[in-house]
Write an enzyme that holds these catalytic residues in place. Structure first.
Site, mmCIF file in Angstrom:
data_model
loop_
_atom_site.group_PDB
_atom_site.id
_atom_site.type_symbol
_atom_site.label_atom_id
_atom_site.label_comp_id
_atom_site.label_asym_id
_atom_site.label_seq_id
_atom_site.Cartn_x
_atom_site.Cartn_y
_atom_site.Cartn_z
ATOM 1 N N GLU A 239 69.398 -6.065 -22.743
ATOM 2 C CA GLU A 239 69.156 -5.912 -21.308
ATOM 3 C C GLU A 239 68.114 -6.917 -20.863
ATOM 4 O O GLU A 239 67.073 -7.076 -21.506
ATOM 5 C CB GLU A 239 68.620 -4.518 -20.962
ATOM 6 C CG GLU A 239 69.610 -3.503 -20.496
ATOM 7 C CD GLU A 239 68.947 -2.323 -19.782
ATOM 8 O OE1 GLU A 239 68.017 -2.546 -18.984
ATOM 9 O OE2 GLU A 239 69.361 -1.182 -20.036
ATOM 10 N N TRP B 269 69.331 6.082 -8.790
ATOM 11 C CA TRP B 269 68.729 5.159 -9.762
ATOM 12 C C TRP B 269 68.100 4.021 -8.993
ATOM 13 O O TRP B 269 68.187 3.982 -7.752
ATOM 14 C CB TRP B 269 69.793 4.640 -10.739
ATOM 15 C CG TRP B 269 69.249 4.522 -12.140
ATOM 16 C CD1 TRP B 269 68.774 3.397 -12.751
ATOM 17 C CD2 TRP B 269 69.095 5.587 -13.085
ATOM 18 N NE1 TRP B 269 68.344 3.698 -14.025
ATOM 19 C CE2 TRP B 269 68.530 5.031 -14.256
ATOM 20 C CE3 TRP B 269 69.386 6.943 -13.059
ATOM 21 C CZ2 TRP B 269 68.246 5.779 -15.386
ATOM 22 C CZ3 TRP B 269 69.118 7.697 -14.185
ATOM 23 C CH2 TRP B 269 68.550 7.125 -15.335
ATOM 24 N N ASP B 270 67.462 3.095 -9.711
ATOM 25 C CA ASP B 270 66.811 2.008 -8.972
ATOM 26 C C ASP B 270 67.810 1.022 -8.388
ATOM 27 O O ASP B 270 67.445 0.173 -7.577
ATOM 28 C CB ASP B 270 65.758 1.285 -9.829
ATOM 29 C CG ASP B 270 66.302 0.737 -11.130
ATOM 30 O OD1 ASP B 270 67.534 0.830 -11.356
ATOM 31 O OD2 ASP B 270 65.503 0.227 -11.937
ATOM 32 N N TRP B 271 69.077 1.113 -8.781
ATOM 33 C CA TRP B 271 70.114 0.250 -8.217
ATOM 34 C C TRP B 271 71.153 1.028 -7.411
ATOM 35 O O TRP B 271 72.144 0.433 -6.953
ATOM 36 C CB TRP B 271 70.842 -0.522 -9.323
ATOM 37 C CG TRP B 271 71.187 0.312 -10.524
ATOM 38 C CD1 TRP B 271 70.536 0.317 -11.706
ATOM 39 C CD2 TRP B 271 72.231 1.294 -10.641
ATOM 40 N NE1 TRP B 271 71.112 1.230 -12.572
ATOM 41 C CE2 TRP B 271 72.154 1.841 -11.935
ATOM 42 C CE3 TRP B 271 73.218 1.768 -9.775
ATOM 43 C CZ2 TRP B 271 73.025 2.842 -12.382
ATOM 44 C CZ3 TRP B 271 74.091 2.758 -10.216
ATOM 45 C CH2 TRP B 271 73.991 3.282 -11.509
ATOM 46 N N ASN C 199 69.639 5.453 -23.730
ATOM 47 C CA ASN C 199 69.079 4.254 -23.100
ATOM 48 C C ASN C 199 67.581 4.441 -22.874
ATOM 49 O O ASN C 199 67.165 5.282 -22.073
ATOM 50 C CB ASN C 199 69.757 3.992 -21.751
ATOM 51 C CG ASN C 199 69.075 2.881 -20.969
ATOM 52 O OD1 ASN C 199 69.230 1.713 -21.278
ATOM 53 N ND2 ASN C 199 68.277 3.245 -19.971
ATOM 54 N N GLU C 200 66.778 3.712 -23.646
ATOM 55 C CA GLU C 200 65.337 3.530 -23.432
ATOM 56 C C GLU C 200 64.482 4.766 -23.672
ATOM 57 O O GLU C 200 63.307 4.780 -23.298
ATOM 58 C CB GLU C 200 65.068 2.974 -22.021
ATOM 59 C CG GLU C 200 65.701 1.619 -21.792
ATOM 60 C CD GLU C 200 65.393 0.989 -20.451
ATOM 61 O OE1 GLU C 200 65.649 -0.212 -20.300
ATOM 62 O OE2 GLU C 200 64.916 1.717 -19.557
#
Length: 895
Positions: free
Chosen positions: A577, A196-198, A480-481
């Site tokens: 968020e 993921w981006d994190w 989510n999203e």
């Protein structure tokens, strides 16, 4: 506690008095010294001890075959693990007495993910969802003496790729900067395990939750759901019990009894005779109802609003028959009595007008009849390896108590992780942390072939049944999203919009929604987050603008504007968020690399760790708006890290206070920033670093989430609007807000004025507006705000900086002296110290480090405006005051 002792005694009493048999359980976990597991790869070049619960990366690390997976570049250097196939094998003994039972079941609480299972060389089943409990009837496959159980795991990467060829759903891959893997939306495992981006990609395999054999003759209780409703002075409790027996048993009879502990060390009992046909899979359910006077229980409240009263609920199922043939199964849970709903009504009814703010619908949580502003954050898995995330109770405790201690009342369990452990939700119940529970679908379209839908239905049913009884569960959300991703064409789906919309509705509405609402009809099921809530549903589930501020919840990220400025943020009913990146501390980074050459923003290592496109540029841009940072400074990297945390903390502070202020004029009723925690030592949006160290953001959260807060806003016309935020259920009357103007080089305010303030319960109210006073000298001054009010034990000071600190005049280099003394303050099981700070000038963002000492400051990142300041430090290490004094270092912002 006394009630639980009584109930546990009751279990023992019933079993011994009536000689009732209890179902036999044989643990097949590594903790059972009679069970040994081995792990082997495809070509048998690796054969090592295995662990259950566990996973392949953990076992390979323990065997020394791979190093620390979070060190250096090991996230990609160990990727070969995920491309291989792995076999877990165990041997265990079964007695003749075990085999005399009519039913024998293999119960797998969690298998990650695609595994072909054999018992004594005979295939018994397939797992393909890490979020599902699998139960296999193995009576005919077991033998007396030694048995062999084998799990043959398929590579999750290969499995996902093969499914995608037949059932493609966008996107194909994650961005290249993630260093991840493709097609994660095809496999029902932790979506973030493909990166993921994190976080890094570790596509794990393993038996990550408990595994056991069960031997019985009657039936076993699998799940309990509870529904509470209050009418007048009576609580109505409905208990539904879900049981399981053999596929071959078509009729079951027995007695179901429920015991509830209540106030006064009393217990209420109800019971019911059962004589029923079982379903084709051997399952059945029984429902009982209980009426309880409100005098016999106390309500459960979220953190900050009241206490968290929990009551023991014990359920027994005893089969009919001769005394020697009777068998009992029991299950124990703790429940709380509270009401909760999401209120979506005409906003004009709340705001009293039909202006822009009064259009649309509200979106807020009403708990026990009170509208509560939800303060909190977003939770990602506490570890990238699911077996560690599941079983590391110390890490879970530390993170959840950190949330509790910063006044958080809600965490959103994000839809790209896992449904967390039973322990996690129990601790949330105990700490008063409400959970916004996403289902595990995130940032992708998903296939809807029959196999996939069957898989999802089993997942949703299992997890809603497992979690439903927790009072901390506040709302279910489908994904989510994904609604906004489809409407916004994130994955180039516009050309096939109608196809993907139909599939979206088929998955989240036609399949998931009925399951959730049938099991848990009293809680709200939101199709997506963000969404327009009820309005999205009325508009066919894909709103034209899922970010419409007049409805539902929103996610908002903006790295280009001045994020210290409250005026740049858009209105919303509920901010679920929002966030900004920062770097972890050098102390945390050094657990991943000790190479000096790595400690540069442009090093290959730091480029590798940054998964957000242009992430460092955005951080640098935000720093440079407000802080002076010279690239020629020999301490540039160290300051970049420190300043990134200042920038993140101030940005989240500004955005959060904007949302809290907006309760007054927009009825914004929630602020959950992204994100609470981290999974590795890298730039991310977290407030707590991997390993548990608090960033400046988390310290700031103690203030910007304070129950009572004076919150100023510097307007575009350079006036200051001053709000008083009151999250208490009692009013603030005849309080005083003191506004003081300081120059940067003096502790003595050059101007001070007090203003009368009042605030209704659970409100945000603008109290007054002031001009900036000496506006022509705004680069020399700043404002400090403080509250004095009867009944308010503490309220943090707040500040306005009229110009960016890099332009401030008068900042001087401080002389800082510190001393340390041991105190008797409560500090868990550790030792508490007081750190006394003495300074000779204003110090912005003073940051203390204890370096090698493992401990925790109660406050940090100070704006020092007085000569003397005290801060407490807590540690479990056996040290004295002088050792701590020698270990403390500090830094501060300097022009």
């Amino acid at each position: 506690m006394k009630s639980l002792v009584i109930l546990l005694f009751l279990i023992s009493f019933l079993l011994n008095l009536h000689k009732i048999n209890c179902l036999l359980k044989l643990s097949l976990e590594s903790s059972n010294e009679n069970v040994k597991w081995t792990l082997e790869n495809r070509n048998k070049s690796i054969n090592i001890p295995g662990s259950v619960p566990g996973g392949v990366y953990t076992d390979l690390q323990n065997a020394g075959i791979i190093g620390d997976i979070l060190s250096g570049y090991n996230d990609v250097l160990t990727r070969w693990v995920a491309y291989d196939t792995w076999t877990y094998t165990s041997k265990f003994n079964v007695s003749a007495n075990n085999l005399n039972s009519a039913v024998a079941k293999l119960v797998l609480e969690g298998v990650d993910t695609v595994a072909y299972i054999e018992l004594n060389g005979i295939p018994i089943g397939l797992t393909k969802n890490m979020f599902v409990r699998y139960v296999f009837d193995v009576k005919t496959y077991l033998k007396e003496g030694e048995n062999k159980l084998t799990f043959n795991f398929e590579s999750p990467i290969d499995y996902a790729k093969n499914r995608s060829r037949q059932h493609f759903a966008a996107p194909e891959c994650v961005p290249d900067v993630y260093n991840g893997e493709c097609h994660v939306n095809q496999i029902r495992k932790m979506q973030a395990s493909f990166s993921w981006d994190w976080g890094p990609a570790f596509p794990s395999v393993g038996i990550w939750r408990n595994v056991r054999l069960e031997f019985f003759n009657g039936a076993v209780i699998r799940s309990i759901t509870t529904h509470t409703e209050k009418k007048d002075t009576i609580w109505f409790l409905t208990v539904k019990v879900y049981l399981d027996t053999s596929n071959n048993i078509r009729n079951i009879s027995g007695y179901l009894s429920v015991y509830l502990s209540v106030e006064g060390h009393s217990t209420i009992k109800i019971g019911k005779n059962v004589d029923t046909q079982t379903n084709s899979d051997g399952t059945f359910d029984v429902e009982l109802e209980m009426n309880i006077s409100e005098n016999m229980i106390r309500e459960w409240w979220p953190n900050g609003y009241g206490s968290q009263y929990l009551y023991n609920l014990l359920v027994f199922f005893t089969t009919h028959g001769d005394r020697s043939d009777r068998e009992i199964s029991h299950k124990h849970v703790k429940i709380g009595f509270r009401t909760i709903e999401i209120v979506e009504q005409k906003a004009s009814l709340i705001l009293g007008n039909d202006t822009l703010a009064g259009q649309g619908l509200t979106f807020y949580f009403k708990v026990n009849g009170h509208p509560l502003f939800m303060k909190g954050s977003n939770w990602i898995p506490s570890n990238v390896l699911p077996e560690i995330n599941e079983n590391d109770k110390i890490r879970i405790d530390n993170l959840l108590t950190a949330a509790r201690d910063t006044h958080m009342a809600m965490l959103r369990v994000w839809g790209g992780g896992v449904y967390e452990s039973d322990y996690f939700y129990r601790r949330c119940d105990e700490l008063g942390i409400l959970i916004w529970q996403d289902f595990m679908f995130a940032c992708a379209m998903y296939p809807v072939d029959p196999e996939f839908l069957d898989n999802v239905r089993a997942e949703i049913q299992h997890n809603v049944l497992r979690l439903q009884h927790h009072p901390s569960i506040a709302v279910w959300a489908g994904n989510n999203e994904n609604e906004v991703a489809l409407r916004g064409n994130w994955y180039s789906t516009q050309a096939q919009f109608d196809k993907y919309k139909a599939e979206y509705i088929r998955l989240y509405v036609d399949n998931i929604k009925p399951i959730v609402e049938s099991i848990d009809p009293t809680r709200r099921y939101l199709i997506s987050s963000p969404s327009n809530g009820r309005k999205s549903e009325e508009d066919g589930y894909i709103a034209k603008n899922p970010y419409d501020p007049h409805f539902g919840d929103t996610h908002y990220y903006n790295y280009l504007a001045d994020n210290w400025n409250l005026n740049i943020y858009p209105q919303t009913r509920f901010a679920s968020e929002y966030g900004f990146q920062s770097l972890p501390s050098l102390k945390t980074m050094k657990t991943a690399t000790n190479k000096t050459s790595d400690y540069r923003i442009d090093s290959d290592y730091f480029k590798h760790r940054q998964h957000s496109p242009n992430g460092y540029s955005f951080i640098e841009s935000q720093i440079n708006r407000h802080l002076k940072l010279n690239k020629d400074d020999p301490k540039y990297f160290e300051k970049f890290v420190y300043y990134s945390q200042i920038s993140q903390a101030m940005s989240i502070k500004a955005e959060t206070e904007f949302y809290r202020q907006s309760q007054a004029d927009w009825y914004t009723m929630g602020a959950l920033y992204w994100q609470l925690n981290d999974v590795w030592q890298a730039p991310s949006w977290s407030g707590i670093e991997y390993g548990g160290k608090w960033k400046m953001l988390h310290y700031f959260a103690k203030s910007f989430f304070a129950p009572v807060l004076v919150s100023p806003r510097l307007t575009l016309t350079e006036n200051v609007d001053v709000y008083l935020i009151n999250d208490r259920i009692v009013a603030i009357i005849n309080a005083n807000i003191t506004v003081e103007m300081f120059k940067w080089n003096s502790f003595t305010p050059i101007k001070s004025q007090s203003y009368l303030a009042n605030a209704k319960p659970l409100s945000s109210e603008k109290q007054f507006t002031i001009d900036l006073w000496d506006a022509d000298k705004k680069d020399e001054i700043f404002l400090r705000f403080a509250l004095q009010a009867d009944g308010v034990i503490s309220s943090p000071q707040n500040y306005i900086f009229p110009v960016p600190l890099k332009n401030a005049k008068g900042l001087r280099t401080p002389n800082i002296k510190l001393d340390v003394s041991e105190t008797t303050a409560v500090c868990g099981n550790g030792t508490s110290f007081t750190v006394n700070l003495n300074v000779d000038t204003i110090v912005p963002f003073l940051w203390l480090e204890a370096n090698s000492i493992d401990g925790h400051f109660h406050d940090n990142g100070f704006i020092i405006t007085e000569p003397k300041t005290k801060v407490h430090f807590c540690t479990k290490e056996k040290i004295n005051a002088q050792q701590l004094k020698r270990g403390i270092t500090y830094k501060y912002y300097e022009n």
